[in-house]
Write a protein that holds these residues in place. Structure first.
Motif, PDB file in Angstrom:
ATOM      1  N   THR A 102       0.766  -1.324  -0.009  1.00 50.02           N
ATOM      2  CA  THR A 102      -0.097   0.056  -0.118  1.00 50.02           C
ATOM      3  C   THR A 102       0.886   1.504   0.022  1.00 50.02           C
ATOM      4  OG1 THR A 102      -0.091  -0.014   2.424  1.00 50.02           O
ATOM      5  CG2 THR A 102      -1.827  -1.118   1.214  1.00 50.02           C
ATOM      6  N   THR A 103       0.032   2.456  -0.243  1.00 51.39           N
ATOM      7  CA  THR A 103       0.814   3.667  -0.029  1.00 51.39           C
ATOM      8  C   THR A 103       0.626   4.220   1.486  1.00 51.39           C
ATOM      9  OG1 THR A 103      -1.141   5.025  -0.853  1.00 51.39           O
ATOM     10  CG2 THR A 103       0.429   4.308  -2.657  1.00 51.39           C
ATOM     11  N   LYS A 104       1.159   5.309   1.487  1.00 48.34           N
ATOM     12  CA  LYS A 104       1.140   5.779   2.821  1.00 48.34           C
ATOM     13  C   LYS A 104      -0.341   6.146   3.044  1.00 48.34           C
ATOM     14  CE  LYS A 104       5.554   7.774   3.679  1.00 48.34           C
ATOM     15  NZ  LYS A 104       6.500   9.199   4.010  1.00 48.34           N
ATOM     16  N   GLN A 105      -1.009   6.949   1.973  1.00 50.20           N
ATOM     17  CA  GLN A 105      -2.379   7.330   1.965  1.00 50.20           C
ATOM     18  C   GLN A 105      -3.276   6.224   2.164  1.00 50.20           C
ATOM     19  OE1 GLN A 105      -2.497  10.602   2.448  1.00 50.20           O
ATOM     20  NE2 GLN A 105      -4.708  10.806   2.460  1.00 50.20           N
ATOM     21  N   GLU A 106      -3.206   5.048   1.511  1.00 54.37           N
ATOM     22  CA  GLU A 106      -3.791   4.012   1.599  1.00 54.37           C
ATOM     23  C   GLU A 106      -3.804   3.132   3.036  1.00 54.37           C
ATOM     24  OE1 GLU A 106      -3.622   2.713  -3.105  1.00 54.37           O
ATOM     25  OE2 GLU A 106      -2.309   1.601  -1.575  1.00 54.37           O
ATOM     26  N   LEU A 107      -2.709   3.200   3.477  1.00 53.10           N
ATOM     27  CA  LEU A 107      -2.508   2.558   4.791  1.00 53.10           C
ATOM     28  C   LEU A 107      -3.177   3.310   5.909  1.00 53.10           C
ATOM     29  CD1 LEU A 107      -1.505   0.382   6.750  1.00 53.10           C
ATOM     30  CD2 LEU A 107       0.733   1.935   6.756  1.00 53.10           C
ATOM     31  N   ASP A 137       1.516   9.488  -1.545  1.00 52.74           N
ATOM     32  CA  ASP A 137       1.390   8.343  -2.058  1.00 52.74           C
ATOM     33  C   ASP A 137       2.748   7.536  -2.421  1.00 52.74           C
ATOM     34  OD1 ASP A 137      -1.542   8.166  -2.967  1.00 52.74           O
ATOM     35  OD2 ASP A 137      -1.029   9.729  -4.462  1.00 52.74           O
ATOM     36  N   GLN A 138       3.645   7.822  -1.413  1.00 53.71           N
ATOM     37  CA  GLN A 138       4.919   7.245  -1.225  1.00 53.71           C
ATOM     38  C   GLN A 138       4.747   5.795  -0.519  1.00 53.71           C
ATOM     39  OE1 GLN A 138       8.391   9.278   0.532  1.00 53.71           O
ATOM     40  NE2 GLN A 138       6.876  10.843   0.869  1.00 53.71           N
ATOM     41  N   PRO A 139       5.330   4.709  -0.720  1.00 51.47           N
ATOM     42  CA  PRO A 139       5.309   3.583  -0.136  1.00 51.47           C
ATOM     43  C   PRO A 139       5.157   3.558   1.122  1.00 51.47           C
ATOM     44  CG  PRO A 139       7.104   3.558  -1.703  1.00 51.47           C
ATOM     45  CD  PRO A 139       6.689   4.948  -1.641  1.00 51.47           C
ATOM     46  N   ALA A 140       4.069   2.715   1.722  1.00 50.86           N
ATOM     47  CA  ALA A 140       3.955   2.731   3.057  1.00 50.86           C
ATOM     48  C   ALA A 140       4.898   2.581   4.140  1.00 50.86           C
ATOM     49  CB  ALA A 140       2.432   1.852   3.405  1.00 50.86           C
ATOM     50  N   LYS A 141       5.896   1.601   3.271  1.00 56.29           N
ATOM     51  CA  LYS A 141       6.834   1.062   4.095  1.00 56.29           C
ATOM     52  C   LYS A 141       7.952   1.975   4.380  1.00 56.29           C
ATOM     53  CE  LYS A 141       7.670  -1.538   0.349  1.00 56.29           C
ATOM     54  NZ  LYS A 141       8.310  -2.565  -0.490  1.00 56.29           N
ATOM     55  N   ASN A 142       7.917   3.278   3.720  1.00 55.18           N
ATOM     56  CA  ASN A 142       8.784   4.265   3.904  1.00 55.18           C
ATOM     57  C   ASN A 142       8.582   4.973   5.560  1.00 55.18           C
ATOM     58  OD1 ASN A 142       9.702   4.135   1.638  1.00 55.18           O
ATOM     59  ND2 ASN A 142       9.226   5.987   0.786  1.00 55.18           N
ATOM     60  N   LEU A 143       7.448   4.916   5.960  1.00 56.52           N
ATOM     61  CA  LEU A 143       7.120   5.177   7.378  1.00 56.52           C
ATOM     62  C   LEU A 143       7.920   4.358   8.391  1.00 56.52           C
ATOM     63  CD1 LEU A 143       3.250   4.870   7.164  1.00 56.52           C
ATOM     64  CD2 LEU A 143       4.198   7.020   7.532  1.00 56.52           C
ATOM     65  N   LYS A 155       0.110   1.966 -10.866  1.00 57.99           N
ATOM     66  CA  LYS A 155      -0.014   3.326 -10.285  1.00 57.99           C
ATOM     67  C   LYS A 155       0.624   3.341  -8.970  1.00 57.99           C
ATOM     68  CE  LYS A 155      -4.027   6.493  -9.447  1.00 57.99           C
ATOM     69  NZ  LYS A 155      -5.324   6.648  -9.366  1.00 57.99           N
ATOM     70  N   TYR A 156       1.543   4.500  -8.715  1.00 60.52           N
ATOM     71  CA  TYR A 156       2.344   4.471  -7.564  1.00 60.52           C
ATOM     72  C   TYR A 156       3.262   3.367  -7.462  1.00 60.52           C
ATOM     73  CZ  TYR A 156      -1.500   7.870  -6.984  1.00 60.52           C
ATOM     74  OH  TYR A 156      -2.550   8.631  -7.267  1.00 60.52           O
ATOM     75  N   ASP A 157       3.802   2.626  -8.787  1.00 56.16           N
ATOM     76  CA  ASP A 157       4.727   1.453  -8.324  1.00 56.16           C
ATOM     77  C   ASP A 157       3.696   0.378  -7.764  1.00 56.16           C
ATOM     78  OD1 ASP A 157       6.727   2.770  -9.885  1.00 56.16           O
ATOM     79  OD2 ASP A 157       7.609   3.452  -8.004  1.00 56.16           O
ATOM     80  N   LEU A 158       2.581   0.351  -7.831  1.00 59.59           N
ATOM     81  CA  LEU A 158       1.645  -0.636  -7.421  1.00 59.59           C
ATOM     82  C   LEU A 158       0.777  -1.186  -8.448  1.00 59.59           C
ATOM     83  CD1 LEU A 158       1.070   0.560  -3.796  1.00 59.59           C
ATOM     84  CD2 LEU A 158       2.491  -1.426  -4.322  1.00 59.59           C
TER      85      LEU A 158
END
Length: 685
Positions: free
Chosen positions: A157-162, A371-377, A322-325
């Motif tokens: 997921t992206t940050k926003q999706e998470l 919309d950065q990857p959620a893993k970047n959190l 979209k957003y590498d996903l």
């Protein structure tokens, strides 16, 4: 934040509250009955002992009094029951570990106007949830919830999706109106505890009965009375549960609206549509390694592999990115679900993804997005992934020390396995859940028929519509036979009473007949199309022979599989208490079936393609089984090792049958693809 509840929510909440009121009334009547019974039993026991003091009357009086007390305890035992969630598979994280993630959670709880979770955990799966240890008293005293976030979800997921998904979870607790659901849930748990969770109660009764033969009668009497109470409560459970599920459905929509107000409609919508693909990818990786336990292979980072598999499967399905996903559209997510039946989710607490997406589109709430990857959190998500992977594989028992598979080797082996276990996408999923027609005949083919027409989306939808109709028919037959208890259901946009279910079956049969005829006609066209192009290429006899081999095995398959079912039925006595003489007779009867089993196993072991997926020990055990005569029972004793060989052989038979069927089917489709490839080259040249 205050969100107005819908009219449906109000109606479902009223129905749920009314079911609680009815339950409380019924429970109070039973409660009063058990008090009166307990007092009467105690009084009768005392009177019996006082009337004629002696050992017999003392035991009878004590037993009678205990009966009343046991029945009374049964009806109040839920007061002392506490549900403790298993945390062994979870990994707790703290603010100092992941400050960016906790900052996001801070924003969510502030906007949702709810409390910060007591603890935050990471799990292995592709999900997020809020949980708490509950008891009867949690209905009256506030309890802090715990948050669980799946690494497989963060990874996809992206940050926003998470943020949207976590907002949905907290949305369940942020609105006062949502607390109705909590009360209904707890009442449901109470009834479930009374009806099903009585192992400790029965153990107490058995201990009581073991003190003296006098007490055995009274223990049986207590069980008899409580079984009648359980019957009444089971009816109440069904009554409350259906209303709870209907309310849960509305609660999901409500929590979605909370999430949309915090993170936007589109972020939740896109994450919901990708969720199934992400989950399937995770399970694909698990299945990959489950098949390699015998090879002592494990993963260093199962989430890195999940991400690869997700994108690989998306590429196979030609999904956009979209957003590498993978970007999954609603039409693509529901391509193979053609059911017309809607039972208003009375057996499930979640509405369909399609319904949830439709509601989110109506809301159309727009928010600023990250919309950065959620893993970047996370400070170092790859390190976290590796720790969780190690914890997951620590539970697996290996014969020898395990070896982590290199990522590049995993990719190559997964792709190779996928190609081995799937059909070429040129057929557009037409054959994924159906087989070539084994009854087709040669006839004249229209000149307008071409490959693309035979396997277009319209033809594929026919296949999945038929599957949906067959499943709908089974469910509606179950409703008509009262195997499922409900008042109404929807079919093809119209509401029906359960008593009308049987009237729908002829209509479904008619639809199935029409679609079967269309599929049969298309299958005939497919066969004759390939007959024609194989003749043009001088390969007609080859095509006919390979297709006929499939048809022959298709006709033999049911008979061969019947051997397996007969063997399973013929060996059930092994796991049951059976008199010794009957055991001997059973093994005598099993002899002819066993000879057929050995013949089948011997035949399939000669096929390298079939044994390639088995480990060396399994192949050795199967060879030992077919080469020797084994004694399974002698002198009133089972020979466990020999029995294990027999059971392994029985359980391996369906694998051989399924795998051979798949390989013969794939041989036909591979030839068809090759014929079509040559035909296209000829057309171009």
């Amino acid at each position: 934040m205050h969100i107005q509840v819908s009219q449906d929510f109000r109606e479902k909440a009223k129905a749920a509250v009314s079911s609680i009121v009815v339950f409380i009334f019924v429970y109070l009547l039973i409660f009063l009955f058990t008090i009166v019974l307990a007092l009467a039993c105690i009084a009768a026991g005392i009177w019996l002992i006082a009337a004629k003091p002696m050992f017999v009357t003392l035991m009878l009086g004590a037993g009678l009094a205990a009966t009343g007390l046991f029945v009374f305890y049964f009806i109040i035992k839920f007061l002392f029951k506490k549900h403790i969630n298993d945390r062994s598979y979870l990994t707790e994280i703290k603010r100092s570990d992941e400050p960016e993630l906790f900052k996001m959670i801070d924003e969510i709880v502030q906007e949702a106007e709810t409390n910060f979770p007591k603890k935050v955990y990471l799990s292995n799966d592709v999900n997020a949830s809020v949980f708490y240890d509950s008891s009867f008293w949690s209905m009256f005293f506030p309890i802090q919830k715990n948050l669980t976030i799946g690494a497989g979800l963060i990874n996809t997921t992206t940050k926003q999706e998470l943020k949207a998904i976590l907002s949905h979870e907290f949305g369940h607790f942020s609105q006062r109106s949502m607390k109705v659901g909590s009360y209904v849930y707890n009442v449901n748990q109470i009834i479930f505890n009374l009806v099903n969770d009585d192992a400790s109660y029965r153990n107490s009764l058995e201990k009581f009965a073991s003190f003296s033969s006098y007490f055995t009668l009274f223990a049986s009497l207590a069980i008899f009375i409580t079984s009648k109470i359980q019957w009444i409560l089971a009816k109440m459970y069904s009554y409350v549960n259906i209303r709870h599920m209907a309310l849960s459905r509305e609660m999901e929509f409500h929590a979605d609206e909370v999430a949309a107000n915090i993170a936007g409609s589109v972020s939740l919508e896109e994450s919901l549509l990708r969720l199934e693909l992400a989950n399937n990818s995770y399970n694909n990786v698990l299945n990959f390694y489950e098949a390699r336990i015998s090879k002592n292979q494990s993963s260093k980072n199962i989430y890195k592999e999940q991400f690869f598999v997700m994108n690989f499967l998306a590429d196979q399905s030609e999904l956009e990115t979209k957003y590498d996903l993978p970007y999954v559209k609603l039409a693509e997510s529901g391509l193979f679900n053609k059911s017309k039946l809607n039972i208003e989710n009375q057996w499930a607490s979640h509405p369909s993804t399609e319904d949830r997406v439709a509601k989110l589109k109506q809301l159309n709430i727009v928010k600023d997005r990250d919309d950065q990857p959620a893993k970047n959190l996370f400070k170092d998500f790859e390190k976290t992934e590796e720790k969780l992977t190690a914890k997951l594989f620590a539970n697996v028992q290996y014969d020898r020390g395990r070896t982590d598979l290199e990522f590049e080797i995993f990719k190559a082996e997964f792709e190779n396995q996928y190609q081995k276990d799937s059909f070429d996408k040129i057929f557009n999923n037409y054959y994924d859940n159906k087989n070539p027609d084994s009854e087709v005949q040669e006839n004249i083919l229209s000149d307008s028929i071409n490959f693309d027409l035979l396997f277009d989306n319209e033809k594929v939808e026919l296949v999945y519509t038929l599957i949906a109709l067959e499943n709908d028919k089974k469910t509606i037959e179950a409703i008509a036979n009262k195997e499922f208890v409900l008042k109404t259901f929807d079919y093809d946009g119209r509401k029906y009473k359960s008593t009308e279910a049987k009237n729908l079956i002829p209509e479904i049969d008619q639809s199935m007949t029409e679609i079967k005829d269309q599929i049969k006609k298309n299958d005939s066209n497919i066969y004759n199309y390939f007959l024609k192009i194989s003749e043009n290429q001088g390969r007609k006899s080859n095509f006919i022979n390979i297709y006929q081999s499939f048809c022959d095995y298709d006709k033999q398959y049911e008979e061969k599989y019947k051997l397996y079912t007969d063997l399973v039925n013929g060996t059930t006595f092994i796991s049951e208490r059976t008199p010794f003489e009957q055991i001997k007779n059973h093994f005598v009867k099993l002899k002819s079936l066993e000879e057929n089993l050995k013949q089948e196993i011997r035949f399939h072991l000669q096929n390298p393609l079939l044994i390639s997926e088995l480990n060396e020990k399994d192949v050795k055990d199967l060879n030992d089984y077919i080469e020797k005569e084994h004694i399974y029972f002698r002198n009133e004793e089972y020979f466990d090792f020999n029995l294990q060989l027999l059971i392994k052989a029985i359980n391996t038979l369906p694998y051989f049958l399924h795998r051979k069927y798949f390989l013969i089917k794939k041989e036909v489709l591979t030839l068809m693809k090759d014929l079509e490839d040559h035909h296209r080259v000829e057309k171009v040249s």
